[in-house]
Scaffold this active site. Structure first.
Site, PDB file in Angstrom:
ATOM      1  N   ASP A 194      -8.479  -9.426  -1.748  1.00  0.00           N
ATOM      2  CA  ASP A 194      -7.772  -8.159  -1.965  1.00  0.00           C
ATOM      3  C   ASP A 194      -7.032  -8.252  -3.300  1.00  0.00           C
ATOM      4  OD1 ASP A 194      -6.568  -5.710  -1.747  1.00  0.00           O
ATOM      5  OD2 ASP A 194      -5.231  -6.257  -0.097  1.00  0.00           O
TER       6      ASP A 194
ATOM      7  N   GLU B  64      -0.990 -16.574  -2.201  1.00  0.00           N
ATOM      8  CA  GLU B  64      -0.322 -15.601  -3.076  1.00  0.00           C
ATOM      9  C   GLU B  64       0.356 -16.343  -4.224  1.00  0.00           C
ATOM     10  OE1 GLU B  64       1.018 -12.683  -5.156  1.00  0.00           O
ATOM     11  OE2 GLU B  64      -0.266 -12.311  -3.430  1.00  0.00           O
TER      12      GLU B  64
ATOM     13  N   CYS C 129      -9.542  -1.485  -5.095  1.00  0.00           N
ATOM     14  CA  CYS C 129      -9.087  -0.141  -5.454  1.00  0.00           C
ATOM     15  C   CYS C 129      -9.743   0.332  -6.748  1.00  0.00           C
ATOM     16  CB  CYS C 129      -7.566  -0.085  -5.567  1.00  0.00           C
ATOM     17  SG  CYS C 129      -6.875  -1.183  -6.820  1.00  0.00           S
TER      18      CYS C 129
ATOM     19  N   GLN D 264       0.834  -1.202   0.000  1.00  0.00           N
ATOM     20  CA  GLN D 264       0.000   0.000   0.000  1.00  0.00           C
ATOM     21  C   GLN D 264       0.871   1.255   0.000  1.00  0.00           C
ATOM     22  OE1 GLN D 264      -3.090   0.305  -0.497  1.00  0.00           O
ATOM     23  NE2 GLN D 264      -4.073  -1.632   0.075  1.00  0.00           N
TER      24      GLN D 264
ATOM     25  N   TYR E  67      -4.969 -13.333  -2.362  1.00  0.00           N
ATOM     26  CA  TYR E  67      -4.139 -12.279  -2.946  1.00  0.00           C
ATOM     27  C   TYR E  67      -3.357 -11.592  -1.816  1.00  0.00           C
ATOM     28  CZ  TYR E  67      -7.735 -12.939  -6.546  1.00  0.00           C
ATOM     29  OH  TYR E  67      -8.630 -13.480  -7.457  1.00  0.00           O
TER      30      TYR E  67
END
Length: 299
Positions: A228, A185, A255, A135, A164
């Site tokens: 995410d 991941e 996002c 982030q 994720y």
């Protein structure tokens, strides 16, 4: 404006739903918040290229970048003739940094080519490799994490999947509040970072693979699932897998309201209700908006 942007995009995707979007959580700071920058280099000068005009504009300081990035930008200005792009990442809470690519000749006067840097969130250190996602707004990231945690039920008894998972940021910060975290991941670089970042957290298990494939093979009860994904959203097979395992809670961190709306329209019908839609302003002075949506399995 960002609250309304989320409402419009999700209403377009979910016309049958009556949506209540919470007021946007403001960023603790609206300047100097970014820990990651990418500059274009022209004749050794660093700057930005206009999205429409394609005109190169050299910059000596950027008001959105943190002090560390602006410091290294000043040092590199005029000395970057051997590359067309320069990436600088600087920990807001640590001062650690990386500059890519490696530049040696002519001498640039500062160390470059670091493969990782370290940032801390919530008192936990995170190693982040140059290709790995993290982030960009360290201060606001903790507000986002708090929203994710608030979506759990009977947290100490929960088994949570972090899909994720990246470098393990959410997995590490969520781990003290739940019984077990399964972190999924795909990226090899992020997995390398995550294995270091989760050291000492015995209730985190890392699983390498594509989310849509790993979810299919999960066994046992899953209390909550964190999604995410990147800006493009979830793979359709990942949505199918979520519906198949049917966790009681799904917390979707996005996002991009457009891909978020698309995925919710695939995930929800007949199965999930929206409990909360929380915009989080991760990117002040831009049109971008982060959003945390909490879903509950229908009774």
């Amino acid at each position: 404006m960002k609250q309304e942007q989320v409402r419009i995009r999700l209403s377009d995707a979910l016309p049958e739903c009556s949506l209540q979007v919470e007021p946007t959580i403001p960023s603790p700071t609206i300047y100097g918040y970014r820990n990651h920058a990418r500059f274009t280099s022209r004749r050794g000068m660093l700057g930005f290229v206009g999205a429409l005009s394609h005109k190169f504009i050299p910059v000596s300081q950027c008001m959105l970048m943190n002090d560390g990035i602006n410091y290294w930008l000043t040092k590199l200005q005029g000395n970057s003739t051997q590359t067309s792009q320069v990436a600088i990442r600087s920990g807001q809470n640590t001062g650690d940094y990386l500059i890519q690519p490696t530049m040696q000749s002519p001498p640039v006067g500062v160390p470059t080519g670091q493969s990782t840097f370290t940032e801390t969130l919530g008192g936990s250190p995170f190693r982040i490799g140059s290709p790995s996602f993290f982030q960009v707004n360290s201060a606001q990231a903790m507000n986002l994490v708090a929203e994710v945690i608030s979506g759990f039920d009977s947290a100490q008894e929960s088994v949570v999947v972090d899909a994720y998972a990246g470098v393990g940021t959410l997995a590490v910060l969520v781990a003290p509040y739940v019984q077990k975290v399964l972190a999924i991941e795909e990226s090899f670089s992020a997995i390398e970072d995550a294995r270091i970042n989760v050291e000492g957290h015995l209730n985190i298990e890392i699983i390498q693979g594509k989310t849509e494939l790993v979810l299919k093979d999960l066994s046992g009860d899953i209390d909550a699932l964190i999604l995410d994904p990147p800006r493009s959203g979830c793979h359709p097979e990942a949505i199918d897998s979520v519906r198949a395992i049917a966790p009681n809670k799904v917390i979707y961190v996005s996002c991009d309201p457009v891909s978020l709306g698309r995925d919710l329209a695939l995930l929800m019908p007949g199965m999930y209700d929206i409990e909360k839609i929380q915009p989080v302003d991760m990117f002040p002075h831009t049109h971008h908006i982060e959003c945390v949506v909490s879903l509950r399995l229908k009774s």
